[in-house]
Design a protein around this motif. Structure first.
Motif, PDB file in Angstrom:
ATOM      1  N   ARG A 102      -3.173   0.280   3.781  1.00  0.00           N
ATOM      2  CA  ARG A 102      -2.678   0.427   2.507  1.00  0.00           C
ATOM      3  C   ARG A 102      -2.132   1.738   1.834  1.00  0.00           C
ATOM      4  NH1 ARG A 102      -4.866  -4.692  -0.001  1.00  0.00           N
ATOM      5  NH2 ARG A 102      -4.634  -6.325   1.469  1.00  0.00           N
ATOM      6  N   THR A 103      -2.058   1.536   0.423  1.00  0.00           N
ATOM      7  CA  THR A 103      -1.510   2.813  -0.011  1.00  0.00           C
ATOM      8  C   THR A 103      -2.881   3.744  -0.180  1.00  0.00           C
ATOM      9  OG1 THR A 103       0.450   1.582  -1.056  1.00  0.00           O
ATOM     10  CG2 THR A 103      -0.371   3.732  -1.978  1.00  0.00           C
ATOM     11  N   PHE A 104      -2.811   4.858   0.509  1.00  0.00           N
ATOM     12  CA  PHE A 104      -3.997   5.769   0.285  1.00  0.00           C
ATOM     13  C   PHE A 104      -4.335   6.024  -1.145  1.00  0.00           C
ATOM     14  CE2 PHE A 104      -7.047   7.970   1.866  1.00  0.00           C
ATOM     15  CZ  PHE A 104      -7.088   9.555   1.741  1.00  0.00           C
ATOM     16  N   SER A 105      -3.512   6.455  -1.995  1.00  0.00           N
ATOM     17  CA  SER A 105      -3.528   6.854  -3.206  1.00  0.00           C
ATOM     18  C   SER A 105      -4.128   5.808  -4.124  1.00  0.00           C
ATOM     19  CB  SER A 105      -2.185   7.377  -4.142  1.00  0.00           C
ATOM     20  OG  SER A 105      -1.387   6.459  -4.125  1.00  0.00           O
ATOM     21  N   ASN A 106      -4.197   4.503  -3.660  1.00  0.00           N
ATOM     22  CA  ASN A 106      -4.859   3.457  -4.479  1.00  0.00           C
ATOM     23  C   ASN A 106      -6.667   3.592  -4.420  1.00  0.00           C
ATOM     24  OD1 ASN A 106      -2.812   2.438  -5.457  1.00  0.00           O
ATOM     25  ND2 ASN A 106      -2.450   0.741  -3.932  1.00  0.00           N
ATOM     26  N   TYR A 107      -6.957   4.409  -3.765  1.00  0.00           N
ATOM     27  CA  TYR A 107      -8.366   4.471  -3.209  1.00  0.00           C
ATOM     28  C   TYR A 107      -9.117   5.863  -3.711  1.00  0.00           C
ATOM     29  CZ  TYR A 107      -7.353   0.374  -0.676  1.00  0.00           C
ATOM     30  OH  TYR A 107      -6.935  -0.939  -0.526  1.00  0.00           O
ATOM     31  N   ASN A 108     -10.053   5.721  -4.298  1.00  0.00           N
ATOM     32  CA  ASN A 108     -11.124   7.082  -4.468  1.00  0.00           C
ATOM     33  C   ASN A 108     -11.685   7.101  -2.895  1.00  0.00           C
ATOM     34  OD1 ASN A 108     -10.459   7.229  -7.187  1.00  0.00           O
ATOM     35  ND2 ASN A 108     -11.752   5.831  -7.860  1.00  0.00           N
ATOM     36  N   MET A 109     -12.236   8.130  -2.601  1.00  0.00           N
ATOM     37  CA  MET A 109     -12.742   8.494  -1.433  1.00  0.00           C
ATOM     38  C   MET A 109     -14.134   9.059  -1.356  1.00  0.00           C
ATOM     39  SD  MET A 109     -10.515   7.042   0.525  1.00  0.00           S
ATOM     40  CE  MET A 109     -10.965   7.777   2.262  1.00  0.00           C
ATOM     41  N   GLY A 110     -14.850   9.037  -0.316  1.00  0.00           N
ATOM     42  CA  GLY A 110     -16.120   9.599  -0.300  1.00  0.00           C
ATOM     43  C   GLY A 110     -16.573   9.876   1.137  1.00  0.00           C
ATOM     44  N   TRP A 111     -17.666  10.878   1.300  1.00  0.00           N
ATOM     45  CA  TRP A 111     -18.362  11.109   2.393  1.00  0.00           C
ATOM     46  C   TRP A 111     -19.829  10.736   2.346  1.00  0.00           C
ATOM     47  CZ3 TRP A 111     -15.808  12.102   6.998  1.00  0.00           C
ATOM     48  CH2 TRP A 111     -14.677  12.920   7.009  1.00  0.00           C
ATOM     49  N   PHE A 112     -20.239  10.087   3.309  1.00  0.00           N
ATOM     50  CA  PHE A 112     -21.786   9.990   3.277  1.00  0.00           C
ATOM     51  C   PHE A 112     -22.022  10.281   4.643  1.00  0.00           C
ATOM     52  CE2 PHE A 112     -22.937   7.000  -0.003  1.00  0.00           C
ATOM     53  CZ  PHE A 112     -21.692   6.724  -0.715  1.00  0.00           C
ATOM     54  N   ARG A 113     -23.676  10.585   4.745  1.00  0.00           N
ATOM     55  CA  ARG A 113     -24.001  10.672   6.048  1.00  0.00           C
ATOM     56  C   ARG A 113     -25.400  10.342   6.379  1.00  0.00           C
ATOM     57  NH1 ARG A 113     -25.602  17.369   4.745  1.00  0.00           N
ATOM     58  NH2 ARG A 113     -27.427  16.749   3.166  1.00  0.00           N
ATOM     59  N   GLN A 114     -25.787  10.120   7.561  1.00  0.00           N
ATOM     60  CA  GLN A 114     -26.856   9.566   8.107  1.00  0.00           C
ATOM     61  C   GLN A 114     -27.681  10.073   9.309  1.00  0.00           C
ATOM     62  OE1 GLN A 114     -26.382   5.348   8.695  1.00  0.00           O
ATOM     63  NE2 GLN A 114     -28.792   4.799   8.465  1.00  0.00           N
ATOM     64  N   ALA A 115     -28.915  10.669   8.762  1.00  0.00           N
ATOM     65  CA  ALA A 115     -29.684  11.244   9.897  1.00  0.00           C
ATOM     66  C   ALA A 115     -30.603  10.085  10.566  1.00  0.00           C
ATOM     67  CB  ALA A 115     -30.631  12.351   9.276  1.00  0.00           C
ATOM     68  N   PRO A 116     -31.043  10.470  11.734  1.00  0.00           N
ATOM     69  CA  PRO A 116     -31.920   9.674  12.460  1.00  0.00           C
ATOM     70  C   PRO A 116     -33.006   9.327  11.801  1.00  0.00           C
ATOM     71  CG  PRO A 116     -31.147  11.426  13.937  1.00  0.00           C
ATOM     72  CD  PRO A 116     -30.791  11.753  12.584  1.00  0.00           C
ATOM     73  N   GLY A 117     -33.266   7.703  11.616  1.00  0.00           N
ATOM     74  CA  GLY A 117     -34.389   7.439  10.787  1.00  0.00           C
ATOM     75  C   GLY A 117     -34.472   7.272   9.547  1.00  0.00           C
ATOM     76  N   LYS A 118     -33.263   7.734   8.776  1.00  0.00           N
ATOM     77  CA  LYS A 118     -33.070   7.884   7.423  1.00  0.00           C
ATOM     78  C   LYS A 118     -31.991   6.906   7.003  1.00  0.00           C
ATOM     79  CE  LYS A 118     -34.909  12.494   6.803  1.00  0.00           C
ATOM     80  NZ  LYS A 118     -34.736  13.892   6.351  1.00  0.00           N
ATOM     81  N   GLU A 119     -31.808   6.670   5.629  1.00  0.00           N
ATOM     82  CA  GLU A 119     -30.581   5.922   5.201  1.00  0.00           C
ATOM     83  C   GLU A 119     -29.562   6.708   4.744  1.00  0.00           C
ATOM     84  OE1 GLU A 119     -33.550   2.497   2.557  1.00  0.00           O
ATOM     85  OE2 GLU A 119     -32.181   3.983   1.381  1.00  0.00           O
ATOM     86  N   ARG A 120     -28.497   5.939   4.865  1.00  0.00           N
ATOM     87  CA  ARG A 120     -27.257   6.632   4.865  1.00  0.00           C
ATOM     88  C   ARG A 120     -27.225   7.298   3.391  1.00  0.00           C
ATOM     89  NH1 ARG A 120     -21.806   3.412   6.719  1.00  0.00           N
ATOM     90  NH2 ARG A 120     -23.343   3.516   8.412  1.00  0.00           N
ATOM     91  N   GLU A 121     -26.806   8.421   3.037  1.00  0.00           N
ATOM     92  CA  GLU A 121     -26.771   9.043   1.620  1.00  0.00           C
ATOM     93  C   GLU A 121     -25.397   9.700   1.418  1.00  0.00           C
ATOM     94  OE1 GLU A 121     -29.386  12.681   1.654  1.00  0.00           O
ATOM     95  OE2 GLU A 121     -28.235  13.767   3.292  1.00  0.00           O
ATOM     96  N   PHE A 122     -25.211   9.848   0.164  1.00  0.00           N
ATOM     97  CA  PHE A 122     -24.030  10.386  -0.373  1.00  0.00           C
ATOM     98  C   PHE A 122     -23.871  11.595  -0.279  1.00  0.00           C
ATOM     99  CE2 PHE A 122     -20.566  10.962  -3.211  1.00  0.00           C
ATOM    100  CZ  PHE A 122     -20.789  12.022  -3.968  1.00  0.00           C
ATOM    101  N   VAL A 123     -22.590  12.393   0.044  1.00  0.00           N
ATOM    102  CA  VAL A 123     -22.404  13.750   0.218  1.00  0.00           C
ATOM    103  C   VAL A 123     -21.543  14.183  -0.746  1.00  0.00           C
ATOM    104  CG1 VAL A 123     -21.516  15.443   1.897  1.00  0.00           C
ATOM    105  CG2 VAL A 123     -23.136  13.482   2.663  1.00  0.00           C
ATOM    106  N   ALA A 124     -20.268  13.442  -0.635  1.00  0.00           N
ATOM    107  CA  ALA A 124     -19.280  14.188  -1.666  1.00  0.00           C
ATOM    108  C   ALA A 124     -18.131  12.823  -1.838  1.00  0.00           C
ATOM    109  CB  ALA A 124     -18.457  15.358  -1.014  1.00  0.00           C
ATOM    110  N   ALA A 125     -17.351  13.292  -3.095  1.00  0.00           N
ATOM    111  CA  ALA A 125     -16.568  11.972  -3.375  1.00  0.00           C
ATOM    112  C   ALA A 125     -15.649  12.709  -3.963  1.00  0.00           C
ATOM    113  CB  ALA A 125     -17.078  10.838  -4.273  1.00  0.00           C
ATOM    114  N   ILE A 126     -14.116  11.987  -4.198  1.00  0.00           N
ATOM    115  CA  ILE A 126     -12.954  12.457  -4.854  1.00  0.00           C
ATOM    116  C   ILE A 126     -12.263  11.482  -5.299  1.00  0.00           C
ATOM    117  CG2 ILE A 126     -11.640  12.376  -2.563  1.00  0.00           C
ATOM    118  CD1 ILE A 126     -10.422  15.305  -3.480  1.00  0.00           C
ATOM    119  N   THR A 127     -11.563  11.676  -6.363  1.00  0.00           N
ATOM    120  CA  THR A 127     -10.953  10.575  -7.100  1.00  0.00           C
ATOM    121  C   THR A 127      -9.497  10.516  -6.289  1.00  0.00           C
ATOM    122  OG1 THR A 127     -10.303  12.168  -8.930  1.00  0.00           O
ATOM    123  CG2 THR A 127     -12.057  10.471  -9.123  1.00  0.00           C
TER     124      THR A 127
END
Length: 125
Positions: free
Chosen positions: A27-52
């Motif tokens: 799909r058109t990439f510019s229609n989406y805001n984007m983000g990075w998340f990370r997940q360490a062993p035994g932990k929940e996925r957590e927010f790292v960074a995002a960009i509009t």
């Protein structure tokens, strides 16, 4: 639907750097805001960074501010995460994610509609 492929992870010593990429298709990439998340062993996925969609705004979790930089190139349908001064606590699987630009929210897993497969980042002490 958007397909996302994350790459660039690896093993690095503390203090080193890595650059993650997230390639989008479908799909058109510019229609989406984007983000990075990370997940360490035994932990929940957590927010790292995002960009509009236009790169006008960026967001970071406090623990990476001043060390990580998120960016995107809409002409290349790609998002990046430059990670400097890496610490062992940055270790985890890093996921890129997309949310439609008219959706609210930035920081929660549930705010995002599409996810990449993840790329492993391991920082040794």
């Amino acid at each position: 639907q958007v397909q996302l492929v994350a790459s660039g992870g690896g093993l690095v010593q503390a203090g080193g750097s890595l650059r993650l990429s997230c390639a989008a298709s479908g799909r058109t990439f510019s229609n989406y805001n984007m983000g990075w998340f990370r997940q360490a062993p035994g932990k929940e996925r957590e927010f790292v960074a995002a960009i509009t969609w236009s790169s006008s705004n960026t967001y970071y979790v406090d623990s990476v501010k001043g060390r990580f930089a998120i960016s995107r190139d809409n002409a290349k349908n790609t998002m990046y995460l430059q990670m400097n001064s890496l610490k062992p606590e940055d270790t985890g699987v890093y996921y890129c994610a997309a949310r439609t630009r008219f959706r609210g929210g930035v920081y929660e897993v549930s705010d995002y509609d599409y996810w990449g497969q993840g790329t492993q980042v391991t920082v040794s002490s």
